[in-house]
Design a protein around this motif. Sequence first.
Motif, PDB file in Angstrom:
ATOM      1  N   GLY A  29       0.816  -1.206   0.000  1.00  0.00           N
ATOM      2  CA  GLY A  29       0.000   0.000   0.000  1.00  0.00           C
ATOM      3  C   GLY A  29       0.845   1.249   0.000  1.00  0.00           C
ATOM      4  O   GLY A  29       2.066   1.211  -0.216  1.00  0.00           O
ATOM      5  N   THR A  85      -2.716   3.246   3.474  1.00  0.00           N
ATOM      6  CA  THR A  85      -3.579   2.224   2.901  1.00  0.00           C
ATOM      7  C   THR A  85      -2.777   0.946   2.679  1.00  0.00           C
ATOM      8  O   THR A  85      -1.579   0.997   2.392  1.00  0.00           O
ATOM      9  N   LEU A 137      -3.487  -3.070   0.842  1.00  0.00           N
ATOM     10  CA  LEU A 137      -4.387  -4.000   0.153  1.00  0.00           C
ATOM     11  C   LEU A 137      -3.899  -5.431   0.343  1.00  0.00           C
ATOM     12  O   LEU A 137      -2.692  -5.705   0.319  1.00  0.00           O
ATOM     13  N   LEU A 162      -2.956  -2.826  -8.080  1.00  0.00           N
ATOM     14  CA  LEU A 162      -3.372  -1.425  -8.149  1.00  0.00           C
ATOM     15  C   LEU A 162      -2.228  -0.595  -7.581  1.00  0.00           C
ATOM     16  O   LEU A 162      -1.872  -0.768  -6.412  1.00  0.00           O
ATOM     17  N   THR A 188       0.375   1.796  -5.778  1.00  0.00           N
ATOM     18  CA  THR A 188       0.261   2.535  -4.516  1.00  0.00           C
ATOM     19  C   THR A 188      -0.019   4.009  -4.787  1.00  0.00           C
ATOM     20  O   THR A 188      -0.660   4.678  -3.975  1.00  0.00           O
ATOM     21  N   GLN A 214      -3.655   4.390  -4.932  1.00  0.00           N
ATOM     22  CA  GLN A 214      -4.228   4.376  -3.585  1.00  0.00           C
ATOM     23  C   GLN A 214      -4.111   5.765  -2.955  1.00  0.00           C
ATOM     24  O   GLN A 214      -5.043   6.252  -2.312  1.00  0.00           O
ATOM     25  N   THR A 227      -6.639   8.076  -4.494  1.00  0.00           N
ATOM     26  CA  THR A 227      -7.989   7.782  -4.010  1.00  0.00           C
ATOM     27  C   THR A 227      -8.221   8.400  -2.635  1.00  0.00           C
ATOM     28  O   THR A 227      -9.311   8.918  -2.355  1.00  0.00           O
ATOM     29  N   HIS A 244     -14.403   0.841  -0.749  1.00  0.00           N
ATOM     30  CA  HIS A 244     -14.143   1.089  -2.169  1.00  0.00           C
ATOM     31  C   HIS A 244     -13.111   0.110  -2.712  1.00  0.00           C
ATOM     32  O   HIS A 244     -13.321  -0.509  -3.772  1.00  0.00           O
ATOM     33  N   PHE A 245     -12.007  -0.056  -2.041  1.00  0.00           N
ATOM     34  CA  PHE A 245     -10.956  -0.939  -2.543  1.00  0.00           C
ATOM     35  C   PHE A 245     -11.445  -2.385  -2.637  1.00  0.00           C
ATOM     36  O   PHE A 245     -11.154  -3.091  -3.603  1.00  0.00           O
ATOM     37  N   VAL A 298     -12.237  -2.952  -6.674  1.00  0.00           N
ATOM     38  CA  VAL A 298     -10.962  -3.401  -7.249  1.00  0.00           C
ATOM     39  C   VAL A 298     -10.933  -4.921  -7.163  1.00  0.00           C
ATOM     40  O   VAL A 298     -10.743  -5.486  -6.076  1.00  0.00           O
ATOM     41  N   VAL A 311      -8.675  -7.349  -4.957  1.00  0.00           N
ATOM     42  CA  VAL A 311      -8.521  -7.001  -3.540  1.00  0.00           C
ATOM     43  C   VAL A 311      -9.540  -7.767  -2.706  1.00  0.00           C
ATOM     44  O   VAL A 311     -10.751  -7.641  -2.906  1.00  0.00           O
ATOM     45  N   ALA A 360      -8.864  -4.748   2.740  1.00  0.00           N
ATOM     46  CA  ALA A 360      -8.145  -3.476   2.752  1.00  0.00           C
ATOM     47  C   ALA A 360      -8.095  -2.954   4.182  1.00  0.00           C
ATOM     48  O   ALA A 360      -9.058  -3.101   4.942  1.00  0.00           O
TER      49      ALA A 360
END
Length: 301
Positions: free
Chosen positions: A11, A36, A38, A55, A57, A60, A63, A86-87, A91, A94, A97
């Motif tokens: 993350g 964050t 993941l 995804l 970093t 992230q 976001t 959301h993640f 995504v 994932v 998170a």
Amino acid sequence: MTLRLTDSQYGKAESRVVRITRDTPRHEITDLNVTTALRGDFSAAYLVGDQSDVLPTDTQKNTAFAYAKEVGISSIEAYGLALARHFVDDVGPVQAARIEIEQYAWDRVVVDGVEHDHTWVRSGAEVRTAAVTVESDEAGQRAHVVAGLKDLVVLKSTGSEFHGFLTDPYTTLQETTDRVMATSLVAQWRMSSTDVDWDATYAGVKAILLREFATVHSLALQQTLWHMGTAVLEAFEDIAEIRLTAPNKHHFLVDLSPFGLENPGEVFIAADRPYGLIEATIARDGAPDAGSAWRPSGGVA
């Protein structure tokens, strides 16, 4: 010999997100440090460098900033839940998170006795924290929220004793029935629900922690932590458990006799290290399973 990748997460650590709300002439500031992380099957990235499920970093980080505007920050817990969901929801690779957040306090500058609408001074108070984990599997989606605070520095000048302890040939500490007790408290409480008035709960827990520290006549810092934790659980039924970490910030009486002065508990040296480190976890019987609520990422919350 067989080698396996047994655990991983990745993350973006410590994105400094500052949100200024300008809906009225009196602006509001929210100052965060957001991490964050993941979790999922990202083994291909580790084993062969295949990034197709990764995804970035940097995304992230973006976001976290975008959600500060799109979702807003009514509380760090609600903001963290929105990010984590959301993640996990949007995504594909994932599976879980974790969002760790520190919130820094600011006080309004006072000009001619009136609070200024858009100028603040950084407060030296505690740092509010939240660690939000959302995970999804065949059984469904689960959310864990660990709210908390750190760097809450408190001191009482009396009402604390320490005596009757175990001794051996290496013991030099003198017993006392009246000492300064101080700590820089870290408190983390795991919620059993996400339907919570986050700000009111935070304020209530902090007030209880301070009340118990002040009013319990302490025979040991361990005893004080027990009273602090149990009082919080008794007051808030939706708190499953609380973890308290308290470095004992020692204050030693200075010998002023070489200068012909008495020192009846008035002048101390504040020693920063080494220090005693007292920790306790107090849990409610029958509380929901913690899952991965305590599994850290950046470790800031």
